[in-house]
Enzyme design. Sequence first.
Site, PDB file in Angstrom:
ATOM      1  N   CYS B  87      35.910  47.799  51.226  1.00  0.00           N
ATOM      2  CA  CYS B  87      34.864  46.534  51.439  1.00  0.00           C
ATOM      3  C   CYS B  87      34.112  46.231  52.379  1.00  0.00           C
ATOM      4  CB  CYS B  87      35.854  45.384  50.855  1.00  0.00           C
ATOM      5  SG  CYS B  87      36.983  45.441  49.607  1.00  0.00           S
ATOM      6  N   HIS B 336      31.262  39.430  45.040  1.00  0.00           N
ATOM      7  CA  HIS B 336      31.623  40.392  46.277  1.00  0.00           C
ATOM      8  C   HIS B 336      31.602  42.180  45.565  1.00  0.00           C
ATOM      9  CE1 HIS B 336      33.998  42.464  48.951  1.00  0.00           C
ATOM     10  NE2 HIS B 336      35.010  42.413  48.352  1.00  0.00           N
TER      11      HIS B 336
END
Lengths: 132, 389, 375
Positions: B87, B336
């Site tokens: 991420c 996200h």
Amino acid sequence: MTEGIARIWRNQRDRYNLIGTHCEECKNDFFPQRKICPVCRRKGKLKEKQMPTTGKIYSFTLVTGGPVGFDYETPYYLAIVELDNKVKILTQIVDSDDDKVKIGQPVKAMFRRIQTHGEEGLIAYGYKFKVV
Amino acid sequence: MKGRDVYVIGAGMSSFGEHWDSSLRELIVDAAIKAIADSKIEGKQLQAVYGGCMASGLFAGQEHVGALIADYLGLNPLPSTRLEAACASGSVAMRNGIMAIASGFYDVVAVGGVEKMTDVSTEMASTTLGGAGDEEWELFNGATFPALYALMARRHMLEYGTTEEQMAMVAVKNHANAAKNRYAQFQKEITIDTVMKSQYVASPLKLFDCSPLTDGAAAVILASGDVAKKICEKPIKLIASSQASDSLALANRASFSSLRATQIAAKEAFTQAGIKSKDVDVAELHDCFTIAELMAMEDLGFCEKGKSGKMVEAGQTKIGSDIPINTSGGLKGCGHPVGATGVKQIVEIAWQLRGEATGRQVKNAEIGLTHNVGGSGATAVVHLLKKDF
Amino acid sequence: MAKIMKSDASVRSASPVINAGVGIVSYGYFVPRLRIKVSDIAATWGKDASVGESLGVKEKAVGAWDEDSCTFAVEASRMALKATAGANGGSGINPQEIGAIYVGSESKPYAVKPSAAIVAEAIQATPSLTAADLEFACKAGTAGMQMAMGLVSSGMINYGLAIGSDTAQAQPGDALEYTAGSGAAAFIIGKKNVIATIDDTYSFTTDTPDFWRRQHAEFPQHAGRFTGEPAYFKHVQGATQGILEKTGTTTKDYDYVVFHQPNGKFPLRVAKSLGFGDEAVKQGLITPFIGNTYSAASMIGLVSVLDVAKPGDKILLCSYGSGSGSDAFVLTVQDEITKPNRRPSVKLLDYIAKNKKYVDYAGYAKHRKKIKHIE
């Protein structure tokens, strides 16, 4: 399904028996096994060591949305267990009453199925813990 | 920061959300075109491309994303490289762009981040994201990302008395900010009740404590001081770029209630910039789960260890407070798309420092911070940016 | 009651009496935590709740979704190893000394791939040993005991591990479903440090089609009442009668008798027919609490007896496997059993009583994967 078989197989012994490593230099235990001591690096002297099979719950969660292969098995407890030698491992908690799954509870290792490759593929066994 | 000065001279992003009609390549092209247009440079002035993308192989069956980006932007034969740090992929791409310019190797580069996550089932997405942890010892045993952060949340609650309501307040704040950001996935405000009544995903984390699955891309154009000063009206200067690593598996960490990689990267960043956390005017923090924002507030020094819950409760991270956090809506409200997030954070801070964050503008913002985490904390990247016009 | 089949005494007396000191070094057991009440099963299929009473079974143990006969076998074996802790002056038995592992089961997780090798790996007995899975319906576990006895007696190995383990399978709605339970028992067989000698063994085998599962069938089929007189009773009586004759003993010589227990009634009936009192049967009658554990059923009964047995006690064990055959054993409990750390720390009956969680039929169906689920 036959892919990934060796991947399961090569960790089998360690998963069945909680085999980790011990560094004779810094006296630390590690699980899973390491080839280089993260503390002593090249000065480390690592050898295989069976971890204790008992410990205490350090943290836990009840998983209600599982990844592929675990969706049928939800809900299940996942926990970090601090073994008697202070090494922490991530594991499922099984065979335990809901009110007993809490931080500090003593637990012991069990031999369980972890994943199965469908109805006809390999069964991967390993450790889960239960509250004692 | 060592080396030559580096500036953000252009920023752009696709809208974040479930883009059923857009593929991986369409998303990154959309963001990159906007960033290039914003920078007022010509495409041919670009010398290299750095793209952050976590898992296009599992999400979309597509690898070799560096080449894909250059090709579909019409930028062949520029060197184009994909970077991956789960991420934190976007931030790591950012760092590579920064280092290329700071070192004098290039003068103008494009940095992008992209993820197309909604073409797979939720279970498959969960498995794919699980690869950001330790596949053999976490994912194998049934660990999901909500579960890993839930294990941290449980410790934070035990050690500092943080409550589920305080975590819910992070989600409420970030949704409120997202509602003012037209690029955000969620355009609706929510209440504490919404969060508290949502179902548990991995106790104590509930559905509304979690960032969503998102399709999206973001891009920035970076340039050396010479170039920036020549062509850019509102250059934003990078004053720090730091990155730290920690154990891949959560179990091997000394503490579960803070991320050591964040603490180390933060310390390094503030040293590079010669400033303190109180000097930061606006910050984009890695709130993949509400507990993550709370831990990051502490680890970055915005409050004392264990006080983040109270700080959020007091509204001290809302827009208008001393340190507005996640004005974009954060990962929680804006969405996200994992590989894009780190770059999107830079885009948001650039807009804030340029005074262009319409509807959610932080007054007189001079210094901004981005904080991006890979996995459960095995990678942390911190950037500091400063208005320089 | 069928007439007890007379065996050929001349052949039997010619067969050698095994008395080389071979016996049980230690034992372990495993019973899964989940239980379903027989009345819940009956209610699901619209049957009268009294079915449990007529079978002498109140509830049965059910393996969870992540359990199988192999995980049971490992747990039982680990317990058996742990129960050697007090042997050899407190040094216990090194699993590397186990020269043979046999797992008897009719619910192997793999049709082809030995559970015995998995057990060997999980108790760190690999690689210097022989291992195999055995199948003879509900008596494969005791067949393993005999094989281990043979290898130990001949001096080929020091210790052998024989396990009976099953997650008994039954077709939903079939009569078997009321009793098909789950569990395992493991015995380490050796010559040194034995807690009970196995003084003799005798088997009785014929081709009797009372119960079977074809190669690719999911569930076993059975011949209803045919499983009684010509099958269970004939073979259990034949083997028991045979070993009594072979050893020159009578029913009165035994403190305990353990029979295969497909339900709670058959063992009592067969005991009575042979002249044993109910009291001798009771301690080893486990099926009423956990159901018929198939390959483990008679062995787990022996576990319960050994939990309370005293030095000098004589035990008669007789298994039954459909198809059909019975293995009978005569055991004498030794002083070794009274030493500290020579038995599992928790008695089987206490474990069964304390370690349980009830599931309803839906929960049972989910855990045993009887619900069609598309992955």
